[in-house]
Each structure stands twice: as C-alpha cells, then as structure tokens.
Design a protein around this motif. Sequence first.
Motif, PDB file in Angstrom:
ATOM      1  N   SER A  88      -9.491  16.235  22.014  1.00 23.25           N
ATOM      2  CA  SER A  88     -10.547  16.816  22.729  1.00 23.25           C
ATOM      3  C   SER A  88     -11.311  15.935  23.228  1.00 23.25           C
ATOM      4  O   SER A  88     -11.625  15.790  24.660  1.00 23.25           O
ATOM      5  CB  SER A  88     -11.255  18.016  22.052  1.00 23.25           C
ATOM      6  OG  SER A  88     -10.764  19.129  21.703  1.00 23.25           O
ATOM      7  N   VAL A  99      -8.031  16.425  35.597  1.00 21.53           N
ATOM      8  CA  VAL A  99      -7.361  16.802  34.226  1.00 21.53           C
ATOM      9  C   VAL A  99      -6.196  15.689  33.849  1.00 21.53           C
ATOM     10  O   VAL A  99      -5.942  15.452  32.944  1.00 21.53           O
ATOM     11  CB  VAL A  99      -6.859  18.188  34.449  1.00 21.53           C
ATOM     12  CG1 VAL A  99      -5.825  18.582  33.448  1.00 21.53           C
ATOM     13  CG2 VAL A  99      -8.048  19.201  34.559  1.00 21.53           C
ATOM     14  N   ALA A 140      -8.706  23.758  25.847  1.00 20.18           N
ATOM     15  CA  ALA A 140      -8.829  24.342  27.406  1.00 20.18           C
ATOM     16  C   ALA A 140     -10.683  24.644  27.456  1.00 20.18           C
ATOM     17  O   ALA A 140     -11.009  23.952  28.429  1.00 20.18           O
ATOM     18  CB  ALA A 140      -8.442  25.640  27.360  1.00 20.18           C
ATOM     19  N   GLY A 170      -8.557  23.818  33.235  1.00 20.54           N
ATOM     20  CA  GLY A 170      -8.643  23.510  31.783  1.00 20.54           C
ATOM     21  C   GLY A 170      -7.527  24.205  31.307  1.00 20.54           C
ATOM     22  O   GLY A 170      -6.498  23.413  30.203  1.00 20.54           O
ATOM     23  N   GLU A 171      -7.006  25.228  31.805  1.00 21.41           N
ATOM     24  CA  GLU A 171      -5.788  25.945  31.062  1.00 21.41           C
ATOM     25  C   GLU A 171      -4.436  25.290  31.435  1.00 21.41           C
ATOM     26  O   GLU A 171      -3.578  25.170  30.656  1.00 21.41           O
ATOM     27  CB  GLU A 171      -5.813  27.441  31.500  1.00 21.41           C
ATOM     28  CG  GLU A 171      -6.987  28.242  30.782  1.00 21.41           C
ATOM     29  CD  GLU A 171      -6.998  28.589  29.292  1.00 21.41           C
ATOM     30  OE1 GLU A 171      -5.812  28.326  28.911  1.00 21.41           O
ATOM     31  OE2 GLU A 171      -7.856  28.863  28.756  1.00 21.41           O
ATOM     32  N   MET A 210     -11.738  20.822  28.054  1.00 21.64           N
ATOM     33  CA  MET A 210     -11.583  20.541  29.466  1.00 21.64           C
ATOM     34  C   MET A 210     -12.439  21.164  30.428  1.00 21.64           C
ATOM     35  O   MET A 210     -12.826  20.669  31.368  1.00 21.64           O
ATOM     36  CB  MET A 210     -10.044  20.387  29.814  1.00 21.64           C
ATOM     37  CG  MET A 210      -9.257  19.233  29.076  1.00 21.64           C
ATOM     38  SD  MET A 210      -7.602  19.092  29.603  1.00 21.64           S
ATOM     39  CE  MET A 210      -6.998  20.575  28.599  1.00 21.64           C
ATOM     40  N   THR A 211     -12.395  22.395  30.384  1.00 17.99           N
ATOM     41  CA  THR A 211     -13.307  23.078  31.307  1.00 17.99           C
ATOM     42  C   THR A 211     -14.838  22.752  31.201  1.00 17.99           C
ATOM     43  O   THR A 211     -15.241  22.545  32.306  1.00 17.99           O
ATOM     44  CB  THR A 211     -13.251  24.744  30.806  1.00 17.99           C
ATOM     45  OG1 THR A 211     -12.024  25.179  30.836  1.00 17.99           O
ATOM     46  CG2 THR A 211     -14.154  25.466  31.900  1.00 17.99           C
ATOM     47  N   ALA A 217     -12.545  25.478  37.261  1.00 16.80           N
ATOM     48  CA  ALA A 217     -12.779  24.549  36.065  1.00 16.80           C
ATOM     49  C   ALA A 217     -11.903  25.242  34.902  1.00 16.80           C
ATOM     50  O   ALA A 217     -11.050  24.560  34.220  1.00 16.80           O
ATOM     51  CB  ALA A 217     -14.061  24.306  35.521  1.00 16.80           C
TER      52      ALA A 217
END
Length: 192
Positions: A63, A83, A127, A148-149, A130-131, A144
Amino acid sequence: MARWEPGARERLVLAAVDLFVEQGYDATTVAQIAERAGVTKSTFFRHFPDKRELLVAGQETLSRLLVEGIAGAPAEASPLQAVGAGLVRASSAMGPANRELGPRLKAAVASSAELQERDALKSVSLAAAMTNALLARGVSGATAALAGELGVLAFKRGYAAWSEGDRDDEDDLGRHALAALDELRAASASLG
C-alpha cells in the motif's frame, strides 16, 4: 530450531502457503507452520497474530509503495497514469521470491473460503489506499475510486501473468502490471 535465524517472517509465509495447499487451511495449525519454517511458536506470534494474517504479509508495504508512486507521479499525469506510476513503484519491490510464491498463493487462496474473504479484504484495502492517494492529488471522488479499483485489478492481473509466466522471461512485474492497466483502460473505453 534456530530461533534467531534471519528471514523467519518469509519462511513462515512460505511454510504456511505450502501447508494450506497440501492439507487445507482449516487443517493447518500454527505449530505445523512454525515447525515447517524452522522456528518456534513464539517466533510465529512475534510476526503474526494468527494464521489468517499470513496472507496479508507485506500489505502495508505494498500500500505504501502504491501511494508513494501515485504521489510522485508528475502533476500533469492523468489518474490512470498516476496509478501506473504506483504500480511501477510497488512492482520494483517484487523479486524472484514473490514470483515463485504467486502460483502457490493462488492455490492456497482457492482452497479456502476464509482465505478468499481475506484476499478480498486485501483488495479493498489496496483500492482504498490508491483512491485516497488520487484524492490527495485533487482527482474527483468517482474518478479516483474507479482508478483505484482498476489499479488493483491491473496489479492482480499483472502479478498473475508475471508469476505464472515463463521463468526465463526477464520482464519485471511492472511491465506486466502496466500492460494489464492498458488492457483495462481499453476495455473500459468500450463499455460505452
């Protein structure tokens, strides 16, 4: 048993994954994992609170690397380009041991509903990381979240291709993850 040998955490993960595949998650005990790894039960509990946590070993590091890569992307980078930078950064920490673990880990997860649930929670957490990194860059909420997903899906697909691919292939995980992200970008464009 060598109590203070280096690499105990990694040996515990490998031992657990192999035992989960060989005899099932439910039938595997902490004592068996520790014995296979060549450590004591107390060493096991210094590294992990229980056997479920073995599956997410390294998740915090993963992460952090994804977030660092996203944060370090050029200001003009699109959300998916950011990303991609996160995927490359996280992939740089993956070596031959990670590549060897992939197919074994996949088999272990497939064999247990509890491990499948833990793996799904890991994906949700990645996710979210990242979001949040994209939100910090000023990307709107829905964009976002979608990016992220897609990042998690690209990482999983890239990791599968890399870990299950030809061992003589010198490509690193980053190339596979970016190829998966490009494929997902194209696929999402075709949704209409």
